[in-house]
Design a protein around this motif. Structure first.
Motif, PDB file in Angstrom:
ATOM      1  N   CYS A 235     -11.873   9.877 -12.703  1.00 26.16           N
ATOM      2  CA  CYS A 235     -11.133   8.740 -12.156  1.00 26.16           C
ATOM      3  C   CYS A 235     -11.290   7.516 -13.056  1.00 26.16           C
ATOM      4  CB  CYS A 235     -11.619   8.448 -10.747  1.00 26.16           C
ATOM      5  SG  CYS A 235     -13.348   7.951 -10.707  1.00 26.16           S
ATOM      6  N   PHE A 236     -10.644   6.438 -12.661  1.00 26.81           N
ATOM      7  CA  PHE A 236     -10.644   5.207 -13.453  1.00 26.81           C
ATOM      8  C   PHE A 236     -12.055   4.648 -13.623  1.00 26.81           C
ATOM      9  CE2 PHE A 236      -9.330   0.489 -13.377  1.00 26.81           C
ATOM     10  CZ  PHE A 236      -9.138   0.445 -14.749  1.00 26.81           C
TER      11      PHE A 236
ATOM     12  N   CYS B 133     -12.479   3.347  -6.910  1.00 24.98           N
ATOM     13  CA  CYS B 133     -11.474   2.753  -7.801  1.00 24.98           C
ATOM     14  C   CYS B 133     -10.044   3.085  -7.390  1.00 24.98           C
ATOM     15  CB  CYS B 133     -11.710   3.190  -9.245  1.00 24.98           C
ATOM     16  SG  CYS B 133     -11.349   4.923  -9.551  1.00 24.98           S
TER      17      CYS B 133
ATOM     18  N   SER C 257      -8.250   5.884  -7.888  1.00 30.77           N
ATOM     19  CA  SER C 257      -7.497   6.903  -8.635  1.00 30.77           C
ATOM     20  C   SER C 257      -7.188   8.102  -7.745  1.00 30.77           C
ATOM     21  CB  SER C 257      -8.306   7.426  -9.826  1.00 30.77           C
ATOM     22  OG  SER C 257      -8.321   6.522 -10.884  1.00 30.77           O
ATOM     23  N   THR C 258      -5.985   8.606  -7.860  1.00 31.94           N
ATOM     24  CA  THR C 258      -5.601   9.849  -7.190  1.00 31.94           C
ATOM     25  C   THR C 258      -5.944  10.991  -8.140  1.00 31.94           C
ATOM     26  OG1 THR C 258      -3.770   8.684  -6.156  1.00 31.94           O
ATOM     27  CG2 THR C 258      -3.710  11.085  -6.084  1.00 31.94           C
ATOM     28  N   LEU C 259      -6.854  11.866  -7.719  1.00 32.47           N
ATOM     29  CA  LEU C 259      -7.361  12.892  -8.626  1.00 32.47           C
ATOM     30  C   LEU C 259      -6.749  14.262  -8.404  1.00 32.47           C
ATOM     31  CD1 LEU C 259     -10.815  11.461  -8.141  1.00 32.47           C
ATOM     32  CD2 LEU C 259     -10.157  12.148 -10.433  1.00 32.47           C
TER      33      LEU C 259
ATOM     34  N   CYS D 286      -5.327  11.693 -14.692  1.00 34.35           N
ATOM     35  CA  CYS D 286      -6.798  11.646 -14.690  1.00 34.35           C
ATOM     36  C   CYS D 286      -7.423  12.680 -15.621  1.00 34.35           C
ATOM     37  CB  CYS D 286      -7.342  11.816 -13.275  1.00 34.35           C
ATOM     38  SG  CYS D 286      -7.157  10.328 -12.265  1.00 34.35           S
TER      39      CYS D 286
END
Ligand SMILES: [Zn+2]
Ligand SMILES: [Zn+2]
Length: 134
Positions: free
Chosen positions: A7-8, A76, A78-80, A95
């Motif tokens: 992720c970010f 954060c 992020s869509t993982l 990602c």
């Protein structure tokens, strides 16, 4: 080949002992919101080849009405990954670290793309879901 992603913020990491499959970009209004973008960029994985390496405790999920959902880093955002009936179904290409040796193979739901998007040519486009295979 081992594929890794994170992720970010870097807290959530995964690895895939195998290949990605059927990379696609969906331009429907739901994917625009879910992926905070003009479209999704998503590829299928074999659930048994997928492993969370760290940060699995930080994952949070949104499961939709058909049992398909998305998993995010709660730190954060992020869509993982996509999940279906509790198993990881695929990953968001954004990602992935480095070159996962796959290209987007199709643009789907182009019929409902955003008015502000122009899709580059060269990859098959479908107004909805492609009629054969997935
Ligand atoms: Zn994160
Ligand atoms: Zn979509």
């Amino acid at each position: 080949m081992k594929i890794t992603g994170e992720c970010f913020c870097g807290e959530v990491k995964y690895s895939i002992d195998g290949k990605l499959h059927d990379a696609r970009s969906c331009h429907c209004s739901r994917c625009r919101k879910a992926f905070n973008s003009q479209a999704s960029a998503y590829a299928i994985v074999e659930p048994k080849e997928f492993n969370w390496v760290s940060g699995e405790n930080l994952l949070t999920s949104y499961i939709g009405q058909h049992g398909f959902g998305l998993q995010f880093c709660s730190k954060c955002g992020s869509t993982l990954s996509g999940v279906y009936k509790g198993l990881v179904h695929g990953i968001t290409l954004g990602c992935v670290n480095g070159d996962p040796d796959i290209k987007l193979g199709k643009h789907i739901y182009v019929g409902s793309k955003a008015s502000w998007e122009d899709i580059a040519e060269g990859v098959p486009q479908y107004d909805g879901f492609p009629p054969t295979n997935s």
